[in-house]
Motif scaffolding. Sequence first.
Motif, PDB file in Angstrom:
ATOM      1  N   LYS A 374      16.928  92.725 -17.123  1.00  0.00           N
ATOM      2  CA  LYS A 374      18.734  92.153 -16.625  1.00  0.00           C
ATOM      3  C   LYS A 374      17.808  92.178 -14.915  1.00  0.00           C
ATOM      4  CE  LYS A 374      19.663  95.606 -18.882  1.00  0.00           C
ATOM      5  NZ  LYS A 374      20.894  97.212 -18.585  1.00  0.00           N
ATOM      6  N   GLU A 377      16.255  88.380 -14.721  1.00  0.00           N
ATOM      7  CA  GLU A 377      17.731  87.296 -15.402  1.00  0.00           C
ATOM      8  C   GLU A 377      19.029  86.850 -14.039  1.00  0.00           C
ATOM      9  OE1 GLU A 377      17.918  84.983 -18.073  1.00  0.00           O
ATOM     10  OE2 GLU A 377      15.797  85.878 -18.224  1.00  0.00           O
ATOM     11  N   ARG A 378      19.149  88.498 -14.220  1.00  0.00           N
ATOM     12  CA  ARG A 378      20.404  88.608 -12.098  1.00  0.00           C
ATOM     13  C   ARG A 378      19.638  88.106 -11.244  1.00  0.00           C
ATOM     14  NH1 ARG A 378      21.542  94.187 -12.652  1.00  0.00           N
ATOM     15  NH2 ARG A 378      23.186  93.980 -15.252  1.00  0.00           N
ATOM     16  N   GLY A 381      19.457  83.648 -12.215  1.00  0.00           N
ATOM     17  CA  GLY A 381      20.950  82.891 -12.229  1.00  0.00           C
ATOM     18  C   GLY A 381      21.579  83.167  -9.615  1.00  0.00           C
ATOM     19  N   LEU A 382      21.293  84.161  -9.744  1.00  0.00           N
ATOM     20  CA  LEU A 382      21.437  84.213  -8.323  1.00  0.00           C
ATOM     21  C   LEU A 382      20.339  83.370  -7.089  1.00  0.00           C
ATOM     22  CD1 LEU A 382      23.495  86.246  -6.312  1.00  0.00           C
ATOM     23  CD2 LEU A 382      21.446  87.015  -5.727  1.00  0.00           C
ATOM     24  N   LEU A 417      18.011  90.678  -5.261  1.00  0.00           N
ATOM     25  CA  LEU A 417      19.134  91.239  -5.236  1.00  0.00           C
ATOM     26  C   LEU A 417      19.792  92.068  -4.577  1.00  0.00           C
ATOM     27  CD1 LEU A 417      19.438  92.208  -9.452  1.00  0.00           C
ATOM     28  CD2 LEU A 417      20.338  90.443  -8.212  1.00  0.00           C
TER      29      LEU A 417
ATOM     30  N   GLU B 328      26.131  84.373 -19.355  1.00  0.00           N
ATOM     31  CA  GLU B 328      25.134  84.893 -18.502  1.00  0.00           C
ATOM     32  C   GLU B 328      24.498  84.166 -17.183  1.00  0.00           C
ATOM     33  OE1 GLU B 328      22.700  86.777 -20.618  1.00  0.00           O
ATOM     34  OE2 GLU B 328      24.932  86.477 -21.826  1.00  0.00           O
ATOM     35  N   THR B 329      25.340  83.293 -16.917  1.00  0.00           N
ATOM     36  CA  THR B 329      24.456  82.561 -15.653  1.00  0.00           C
ATOM     37  C   THR B 329      25.879  82.478 -15.015  1.00  0.00           C
ATOM     38  OG1 THR B 329      25.297  80.431 -16.495  1.00  0.00           O
ATOM     39  CG2 THR B 329      23.555  80.929 -16.053  1.00  0.00           C
ATOM     40  N   LEU B 331      28.195  85.489 -13.587  1.00  0.00           N
ATOM     41  CA  LEU B 331      27.939  86.132 -12.556  1.00  0.00           C
ATOM     42  C   LEU B 331      28.309  86.894 -11.223  1.00  0.00           C
ATOM     43  CD1 LEU B 331      28.352  89.272 -12.459  1.00  0.00           C
ATOM     44  CD2 LEU B 331      25.750  89.441 -12.476  1.00  0.00           C
ATOM     45  N   GLN B 332      27.071  85.607 -10.775  1.00  0.00           N
ATOM     46  CA  GLN B 332      27.028  85.641  -9.253  1.00  0.00           C
ATOM     47  C   GLN B 332      28.265  84.876  -8.414  1.00  0.00           C
ATOM     48  OE1 GLN B 332      25.110  87.480  -8.782  1.00  0.00           O
ATOM     49  NE2 GLN B 332      23.332  87.874 -10.040  1.00  0.00           N
ATOM     50  N   ARG B 357      29.669  92.071 -16.603  1.00  0.00           N
ATOM     51  CA  ARG B 357      28.155  92.322 -15.888  1.00  0.00           C
ATOM     52  C   ARG B 357      28.028  93.245 -14.559  1.00  0.00           C
ATOM     53  NH1 ARG B 357      24.333  89.645 -18.918  1.00  0.00           N
ATOM     54  NH2 ARG B 357      22.828  88.668 -17.076  1.00  0.00           N
ATOM     55  N   GLU B 364      24.750 100.726 -12.271  1.00  0.00           N
ATOM     56  CA  GLU B 364      23.366 101.186 -12.185  1.00  0.00           C
ATOM     57  C   GLU B 364      23.210 101.285 -10.545  1.00  0.00           C
ATOM     58  OE1 GLU B 364      20.959  97.427 -14.506  1.00  0.00           O
ATOM     59  OE2 GLU B 364      22.289  98.238 -16.043  1.00  0.00           O
TER      60      GLU B 364
END
Lengths: 428, 428
Positions: A374, A377-378, A381-382, A417, B328-329, B331-332, B357, B364
């Motif tokens: 996760k 992937e994050r 994506g960023l 992140l 999935e992509t 989020l940001q 997400r 977290e």
Amino acid sequence: MTSALHYLIAVRRCEMGELEQLLHTSTLVRQLGALIHALQAERGLSNIVLASGGQRGTSVRLAQVQTADRCTAQLHQALAQLDLNAFQGGHGARLFNHIAYVLQGLDALPALRQQVSALALTPDAATAAYIRLIAGLLAVVFEAADSATEPGISRLLVAMFHFMQGKELAGQERATGAAAFGSGRSQAARQQHWLHLIDAQERCFQVFADCAPATPLALWEKTQHHNPELLVIERMRRMGCTAATGQALDAELSTPWFEACTARMDALYAIEVQLADELQQRCTAQLQAARQAPEPRALLQRSAGAGDAPAPAAPDGLPDFFHAPAPETTLQLGNSLAPQLGQSVLSLVQEQSQRLRAMQAELETVRSALTERKTLERAKGLLMAHRQLSESEAHKLLRQTAMNQNRRLIDVAEAVLAMADLLPPAQG
Amino acid sequence: MTSALHYLIAVRRCEMGELEQLLHTSTLVRQLGALIHALQAERGLSNIVLASGGQRGTSVRLAQVQTADRCTAQLHQALAQLDLNAFQGGHGARLFNHIAYVLQGLDALPALRQQVSALALTPDAATAAYIRLIAGLLAVVFEAADSATEPGISRLLVAMFHFMQGKELAGQERATGAAAFGSGRSQAARQQHWLHLIDAQERCFQVFADCAPATPLALWEKTQHHNPELLVIERMRRMGCTAATGQALDAELSTPWFEACTARMDALYAIEVQLADELQQRCTAQLQAARQAPEPRALLQRSAGAGDAPAPAAPDGLPDFFHAPAPETTLQLGNSLAPQLGQSVLSLVQEQSQRLRAMQAELETVRSALTERKTLERAKGLLMAHRQLSESEAHKLLRQTAMNQNRRLIDVAEAVLAMADLLPPAQG
């Protein structure tokens, strides 16, 4: 006394409920795997049809469409088996949202197939559309793995998800290689993507190998070492990935490449089915064991028969509660004991505590692979959003930063992140 | 179409259910806090009674016992409000097991009180018994915080747990200091434990300060800076903790120390009540907002009125699913959007994905404090079991290793757990 017992019974209900749900989840994951395998084959055949202008693969493709439709129907059955009320909170919400997304994708599938039949798409566009649908199906598997709290089964689900993801990357590699050979020319961007697919595949299969039980692991190792297709694939990978940009590639290799990759996909699917069997067997066995275990009330029978007389007083005259080790500190003192008749509620509570804490510690270890995924992937994506990169470029950037700074990939991803707020706002 | 909507409604049900449950959990946590505060006072008064051989504090203690009993009755009411079926899997099992343990402890409380009334215990033995019962109550709060999946409320629960734990350590410090001054002699082991209690308190309050909302935080900062009791406490801490072993301590200081600490405990409890108010208000407000938000079906009304006509075709003739950014992509790419009427199922799914997400990422971060705490407690437990150390010795060993190796405490704790298998088997 009665009311502590009431909560002990609730502990048991939680664990039984989890196992029952995991059994349904396992069936769902198996059906998702079958549908993904069918769609991967359909994607490959659609490419052949499109690349040949409808000259090749048409009837095989139509037969494959029917196979995929049968898998879709079975997936709907597995979905109908799920007790939606058994999933709650954030995990439930994410799982259902992924399912809603996938159902939208399956609704859109006939339109995609029509465009393929009409030869109205490029092979690349068709591949991209199938990739998106399959990614949605895999996200459901990920969420199912992420919501399991029984460590042994969670470990199998982690192995399963990474295997399925690795297999999907192998399928994408089949398409990328076929397009490379088919075009007859080497291209730097495609090479980079190809290498990314190989690298990402290997990381997925590594997690699988770390978590998998003996039988599927043995099958996997066998296919890794005695495998004529893999030799063909490795040879062609070398040709395709080392050719200088613009250099000619032998377009004739497109077919043997595709066939070797297809044989590999089928072999991978056979392992996946083994893994799914193992998962279902494990759920069934644990559920059966849990059902046969004596209930908390039964374990207490003998002491209840003896009346509710207080336990013999300790030298300081205080009840057992104040002397028995507190549940917090008993974790490390030994393995869980088999329940015995005639126990006190307190000793039952302590055994449960010990077992539950050991399970939680194990679960956290097992799930670290999912957490890392996760995070990665994050971070990707960023970077994709803020620096307008493709996924493989984002991955390459992370990997190179890790190598340059001599840090682990996951640490670099976490650092990305952590500094998210410092990045310029995303464009688009 | 309908069936994707079915899962979108299930997403909503998951989130509403979570909020309803959190409202009950908040009430439970508030009652746990009230009972803990009452038991802390009862512990202090029992010590006065025992230390004075029944000459002092007897009637105040009996009044305090009645207060604690009223709190126990209210806790039972809050427990009865919990919907046991709403908790599942590992979290539910651990929560219920902690509750079962605590109920055993509350059943054993009358026997403890009898021994105090009969002056049949030493102050240390009585303190240890109350500490155990309170630790059990705090473990329920910890588990409640650990099972929340709504990040804003989870953050409040994390703040709450650490505040309550810090306050309990302050209560234990009151007993340790009172015993030190009361004995009239400085002792190295007691000093070490005292310093450990101060250090552990400060770490707890730091986590609280990192997570707490503005109002309780402002109250906390005020009590930290304008506080005559704290000045008295700091002065006596210095006297008690720096005296050489065997050196005389002024036994007369026992009373002013106890009184200053008691005033501090009451001030801390006032902040805790603020925090509990904030928690319940937040749950209520979010639940109300969720109930008033339009249902997925309502959001779709307009497009349903327009019939199920496919969306206008993109240039490649594929439905929206294959063009809209995959969940999935996304989020940001920005903050969640307010839902609007007339949306497609797909856009609803995508908005949900984005929101879910973002929530998971936030959760977290919030929960890392709980994870660190679990790791630290496990490492301490391991050292206590394998090296026969007290908790404060185990903590000191971890802290010194961290300082010597210039590593973070949490990294050393993780290293200890990682090498658990290499340790000799526990004795005992």
